[in-house]
Enzyme design. Sequence first.
Site, PDB file in Angstrom:
ATOM      1  N   ASN A   9      47.756  24.699 -16.645  1.00 21.28           N
ATOM      2  CA  ASN A   9      48.569  24.748 -15.427  1.00 21.28           C
ATOM      3  C   ASN A   9      48.331  23.441 -14.667  1.00 21.28           C
ATOM      4  OD1 ASN A   9      49.790  25.235 -12.984  1.00 21.28           O
ATOM      5  ND2 ASN A   9      48.400  26.867 -12.344  1.00 21.28           N
ATOM      6  N   LYS A  11      49.756  22.388 -12.055  1.00 26.09           N
ATOM      7  CA  LYS A  11      49.964  22.479 -10.604  1.00 26.09           C
ATOM      8  C   LYS A  11      50.783  21.260 -10.134  1.00 26.09           C
ATOM      9  CE  LYS A  11      45.811  25.217 -10.337  1.00 26.09           C
ATOM     10  NZ  LYS A  11      44.675  25.682  -9.573  1.00 26.09           N
ATOM     11  N   HIS A  95      50.347  33.491  -8.815  1.00 23.88           N
ATOM     12  CA  HIS A  95      49.141  32.649  -8.713  1.00 23.88           C
ATOM     13  C   HIS A  95      48.603  32.740  -7.285  1.00 23.88           C
ATOM     14  CE1 HIS A  95      46.460  29.224  -8.786  1.00 23.88           C
ATOM     15  NE2 HIS A  95      46.549  29.247 -10.097  1.00 23.88           N
ATOM     16  N   GLU A  97      47.627  30.610  -5.407  1.00 26.29           N
ATOM     17  CA  GLU A  97      48.155  29.546  -4.548  1.00 26.29           C
ATOM     18  C   GLU A  97      49.563  29.862  -4.064  1.00 26.29           C
ATOM     19  OE1 GLU A  97      47.288  26.332  -7.237  1.00 26.29           O
ATOM     20  OE2 GLU A  97      45.156  26.637  -6.897  1.00 26.29           O
ATOM     21  N   GLU A 180      42.041  35.457 -12.366  1.00 29.51           N
ATOM     22  CA  GLU A 180      41.620  34.220 -11.706  1.00 29.51           C
ATOM     23  C   GLU A 180      40.956  34.564 -10.363  1.00 29.51           C
ATOM     24  OE1 GLU A 180      43.951  30.614 -13.436  1.00 29.51           O
ATOM     25  OE2 GLU A 180      44.706  31.162 -11.462  1.00 29.51           O
ATOM     26  N   GLY A 186      39.325  25.755  -8.775  1.00 29.31           N
ATOM     27  CA  GLY A 186      39.200  24.386  -8.265  1.00 29.31           C
ATOM     28  C   GLY A 186      37.894  24.121  -7.548  1.00 29.31           C
ATOM     29  N   SER A 225      37.974  27.183 -12.919  1.00 31.36           N
ATOM     30  CA  SER A 225      36.952  26.189 -13.289  1.00 31.36           C
ATOM     31  C   SER A 225      36.563  26.270 -14.770  1.00 31.36           C
ATOM     32  CB  SER A 225      35.723  26.319 -12.377  1.00 31.36           C
ATOM     33  OG  SER A 225      36.084  26.029 -11.040  1.00 31.36           O
TER      34      SER A 225
END
Length: 264
Positions: A9, A11, A95, A97, A180, A186, A225
């Site tokens: 991904n 992003k 996701h 985000e 996730e 991240g 990560s």
Amino acid sequence: MLRKLVVGNWKMNLTPREGVATIEAFVEAVERCEEVQVAICPPYMTIPRVHPILHGTHIELGAQDCFWLDEGAFTGQVSAKMLAAEDIQFCIVGHSETRGRFGKLDIPESTVGFFAETHETVNLKIKALLMYSIHPILCVGETLAEREAGTTDSTIRAQLEGAMAGIDGSELEGFVVAYEPVWAIGTGQVCPSDEAGRICRFIRDWFRTTYGDDVASLRVLYGGSVKASNAKELFAQEGIDGGLVGGASLVAKEFSQIVDAAWR
Ligand code: 13P
């Protein structure tokens, strides 16, 4: 046994030109490894540029999000219908985000709400993707506050129930879920592999209880990560069928080592 799946991904990283160079390096580095299914989810703008490069390779193409209606006055959105017209095989939905559940804020909190989607919008997106035969990659995961409050499992159960409402088991061929944990995205703070495996098995059990044998082809990935240095241990866990990789998928060599870790 299910073939492992490793998805990159990207992003909001790499311009289309940089994306082309990275994909060319990927194809060289990853192609020999056909035992693992591999997909890349670049930004929308990059998709038509990398598509011809991936043609004839076994690396597949995914998108990072979609809108659930086919067309209309929805500025800035891209529909599942448009993705299908570009031969997209996978699409990430829900996701953290895009749900507005950021683990580590380096933007003003006041902007987070702009991204915030709900169980209902995640559900609508999944239905739209299934209508166009695109495999959803449904992301679920708890925040640090939810983990510390001991509500990890109930948070994930609520996300699964919301996302899958009204979806029939006969539509789940090739469906993908990614666990996730928001606090691991991240941050460099990977979830301990035994706990990641436990949650991935919890997710599969939820699907089995809800849908029975219809979910035989379901893959449950871990994301957060993932690096070349920890991928082997994560992928060795019972219940983890591969990875959804962010930062480490931007560098061909690192990503190819993660793919290698899925089968060696
Ligand atoms: P990182 O691998 O950069 O932690 O990102 C994980 C992720 O969000 C993939 O969707």
